[in-house]
Design an enzyme around this catalytic site. Sequence first.
Site, PDB file in Angstrom:
ATOM      1  CB  CYS A 125      -0.952  -0.023   1.186  1.00  0.00           C
ATOM      2  SG  CYS A 125      -0.205  -0.614   2.703  1.00  0.00           S
ATOM      3  CG  HIS A 238      -0.576   3.946   4.770  1.00  0.00           C
ATOM      4  ND1 HIS A 238      -1.292   3.682   5.916  1.00  0.00           N
ATOM      5  CD2 HIS A 238      -0.144   2.730   4.316  1.00  0.00           C
ATOM      6  CE1 HIS A 238      -1.288   2.386   6.152  1.00  0.00           C
ATOM      7  NE2 HIS A 238      -0.614   1.771   5.201  1.00  0.00           N
TER       8      HIS A 238
HETATM    9  N1  LIG Z   1      -5.018  -3.456   5.066  1.00  0.00           N
HETATM   10  C1  LIG Z   1      -4.310  -2.874   4.107  1.00  0.00           C
HETATM   11  O1  LIG Z   1      -4.101  -1.633   4.111  1.00  0.00           O
HETATM   12  C2  LIG Z   1      -3.738  -3.667   2.986  1.00  0.00           C
HETATM   13  C3  LIG Z   1      -3.221  -2.972   1.883  1.00  0.00           C
HETATM   14  C4  LIG Z   1      -2.656  -3.694   0.834  1.00  0.00           C
HETATM   15  C5  LIG Z   1      -2.641  -5.060   0.891  1.00  0.00           C
HETATM   16  N2  LIG Z   1      -3.150  -5.709   1.976  1.00  0.00           N
HETATM   17  C6  LIG Z   1      -3.098  -7.173   1.961  1.00  0.00           C
HETATM   18  O2  LIG Z   1      -4.410  -7.673   1.710  1.00  0.00           O
HETATM   19  C7  LIG Z   1      -4.603  -8.893   2.419  1.00  0.00           C
HETATM   20  C8  LIG Z   1      -5.817  -8.756   3.340  1.00  0.00           C
HETATM   21  O3  LIG Z   1      -5.604  -7.719   4.257  1.00  0.00           O
HETATM   22  P1  LIG Z   1      -6.760  -7.135   5.178  1.00  0.00           P
HETATM   23  O4  LIG Z   1      -6.170  -5.893   5.750  1.00  0.00           O
HETATM   24  O5  LIG Z   1      -8.067  -7.062   4.461  1.00  0.00           O
HETATM   25  O6  LIG Z   1      -6.847  -8.268   6.324  1.00  0.00           O
HETATM   26  P2  LIG Z   1      -8.057  -8.646   7.299  1.00  0.00           P
HETATM   27  O7  LIG Z   1      -8.916  -7.466   7.589  1.00  0.00           O
HETATM   28  O8  LIG Z   1      -7.429  -9.351   8.438  1.00  0.00           O
HETATM   29  O9  LIG Z   1      -8.927  -9.703   6.435  1.00  0.00           O
HETATM   30  C9  LIG Z   1      -8.430 -10.988   6.119  1.00  0.00           C
HETATM   31  C10 LIG Z   1      -9.431 -11.726   5.227  1.00  0.00           C
HETATM   32  O10 LIG Z   1      -8.874 -13.000   4.907  1.00  0.00           O
HETATM   33  C11 LIG Z   1      -9.797 -14.015   5.279  1.00  0.00           C
HETATM   34  N3  LIG Z   1      -9.112 -15.241   5.717  1.00  0.00           N
HETATM   35  C12 LIG Z   1      -8.336 -15.412   6.815  1.00  0.00           C
HETATM   36  N4  LIG Z   1      -7.936 -16.701   6.899  1.00  0.00           N
HETATM   37  C13 LIG Z   1      -8.476 -17.351   5.837  1.00  0.00           C
HETATM   38  C14 LIG Z   1      -8.457 -18.689   5.387  1.00  0.00           C
HETATM   39  N5  LIG Z   1      -7.786 -19.646   6.031  1.00  0.00           N
HETATM   40  N6  LIG Z   1      -9.139 -18.998   4.239  1.00  0.00           N
HETATM   41  C15 LIG Z   1      -9.809 -18.058   3.573  1.00  0.00           C
HETATM   42  N7  LIG Z   1      -9.889 -16.763   3.957  1.00  0.00           N
HETATM   43  C16 LIG Z   1      -9.223 -16.410   5.081  1.00  0.00           C
HETATM   44  C17 LIG Z   1     -10.578 -13.401   6.425  1.00  0.00           C
HETATM   45  O11 LIG Z   1     -11.794 -14.114   6.592  1.00  0.00           O
HETATM   46  P3  LIG Z   1     -12.535 -14.221   8.049  1.00  0.00           P
HETATM   47  O12 LIG Z   1     -13.220 -12.899   8.252  1.00  0.00           O
HETATM   48  O13 LIG Z   1     -13.456 -15.343   7.834  1.00  0.00           O
HETATM   49  O14 LIG Z   1     -11.454 -14.480   9.052  1.00  0.00           O
HETATM   50  C18 LIG Z   1     -10.767 -11.987   5.899  1.00  0.00           C
HETATM   51  O15 LIG Z   1     -11.795 -11.954   4.921  1.00  0.00           O
HETATM   52  C19 LIG Z   1      -3.275  -9.177   3.150  1.00  0.00           C
HETATM   53  O16 LIG Z   1      -2.470  -9.979   2.333  1.00  0.00           O
HETATM   54  C20 LIG Z   1      -2.672  -7.796   3.278  1.00  0.00           C
HETATM   55  O17 LIG Z   1      -1.266  -7.841   3.382  1.00  0.00           O
HETATM   56  C21 LIG Z   1      -3.718  -5.045   3.002  1.00  0.00           C
END
Ligand SMILES: NC(=O)c1ccc[n+]([C@@H]2O[C@H](COP(=O)([O-])OP(=O)(O)OC[C@H]3O[C@@H](n4cnc5c(N)ncnc54)[C@H](OP(=O)(O)O)[C@@H]3O)[C@@H](O)[C@H]2O)c1
Length: 339
Positions: A125, A238
Site C-alpha cells: 500500500c 497512509h
Molecule cells: N489493510 C491494508 O491496508 C492492505 C493494503 C494492501 C494489501 N493488503 C493485503 O491484503 C490482504 C488482506 O488484508 P486485510 O487488511 O483485508 O486483512 P483482514 O482485515 O485481516 O482480512 C483478512 C481476510 O482474509 C480471510 N481469511 C483469513 N484466513 C483465511 C483462510 N484460512 N481462508 C480463507 N480466507 C481467510 C478473512 O476471513 P474471516 O473474516 O473469515 O477471518 C478476511 O476476509 C493481506 O495480504 C494484506 O497484506 C492489506
Amino acid sequence: MRVAIVGATGAVGHELLRVLEQSTLNFDELQLYASPRSAGRTLTFAGRELSVQATPEGAIDADVILASAGGSISKALAPAWVEGGAVVIDNSSAFRYDPEVPLVVPEVNGDAALAHRGIIANPNCTTAIAAVAVAPLHRAFGVRRMIVSTYQATSGAGQKGMDELLTQTHRVLHGQKAGAEVFAYPIPFNVIPQIDAFGENGYTREEMKVVWETRKIIGDESLRISCTAVRIPTLRTHAEAITLELERPATPEQARELLRAAAGVEVRDDPASQLYPMPLTATGKYDVEVGRIRSSLVFEGGLDLFVAGDQLLKGAALNAVQIAEYLQQRGALRGRVAG
Ligand SMILES: NC(=O)c1ccc[n+]([C@@H]2O[C@H](COP(=O)([O-])OP(=O)(O)OC[C@H]3O[C@@H](n4cnc5c(N)ncnc54)[C@H](OP(=O)(O)O)[C@@H]3O)[C@@H](O)[C@H]2O)c1
C-alpha cells in the site's frame, strides 16, 4: 464474466465490494469467499445480500479472482485458481518479487499487466501511493534518490488493527492501561517505528518492500531508495514525506503543474490557506493527495513533498479493480463481457 473475492470479510474485502459497486468493470456474477468462520455470513453488494462461502481447497469457477486473504492463502491456492482458468489479482506479497509476475499500478505501468501468466500482483500500500506521485516526476526529471518517511494507519494491519486502536483508546480514556496484541506496543497516543519484522540490515520488511517494489513498478533498478515506516494512531490512509534528488532540476511550480495533469493525483498545495494532504481529507478518496511541494534544502534542484492516500483504496482494493478494468478495456480478460 464471473468475479470472486477471496477475503471478502476483511478490511480490503470490504473496500473491494464498495469499489466494484462504482467500477466500470462489466461482470455478471460476484462470488464471496473467506475463512470457514465466515461461511453463511451475508454481505451487501449493490443493494443485494450475497452469501459468503468457505474458500475451497482447489479451483474456483470464476474469470477474475481478487485475492485479499493473506500471503499464505494466495501462495497455497493461487496456482490452482490459475489452473482453473482464472486471472488472479493478488493483494498479498506472495508473488510480488517473482520476476514472472507483473507488479502493477495502472497509472504507472498498466501495460505490464498485459504480460501476465495468470497472476498479477498488487503492490504494497505505501509503495502504490508513493508511486502514483513519484512516477510522473521520475519521467520528467529523473529521480536519482528517494527518501521516504511514512505515517501509516492502523488499518494497514487489517480490521484487527483498527479494532485495537479503538478498544485500546477507549481503555486509556477510561483510566485503564492500554495493551497491545496486533502492534508491538500500545498504539493510542503513540507512534511506533516498526512495521513488520526487522531484517539483518536494520530495515523492516515494510521498509524494504518500498525499496524493492518501487524499483519494479517504475522499472528502474538503479533508483536509490531509503524508507522509515512508522505506525501512527489513525484509522486509515497512509501519509508519506518524500524527498527526491533529481537528475534534472525541477521547481515546485513545474512539479505542481505536472502533477495536476497526472492520473490518480490531486494536488492539494496552498500553504497560505493551510491546504495540504491529510488522512482527514484523503480518506475515501480515489486520488492520492500531494502537497507541501517545495525545493529541497539538501539536494540542489530536488523536491520535498507530502502525500496522503487511502491505502485501503489506492493501496489495495481500488488498484486491484483498476487492474481488472484495464485488462477488460483491452480485451485481455477471459469470460463474456456483458453488454
Ligand atoms: N489493510 C491494508 O491496508 C492492505 C493494503 C494492501 C494489501 N493488503 C493485503 O491484503 C490482504 C488482506 O488484508 P486485510 O487488511 O483485508 O486483512 P483482514 O482485515 O485481516 O482480512 C483478512 C481476510 O482474509 C480471510 N481469511 C483469513 N484466513 C483465511 C483462510 N484460512 N481462508 C480463507 N480466507 C481467510 C478473512 O476471513 P474471516 O473474516 O473469515 O477471518 C478476511 O476476509 C493481506 O495480504 C494484506 O497484506 C492489506
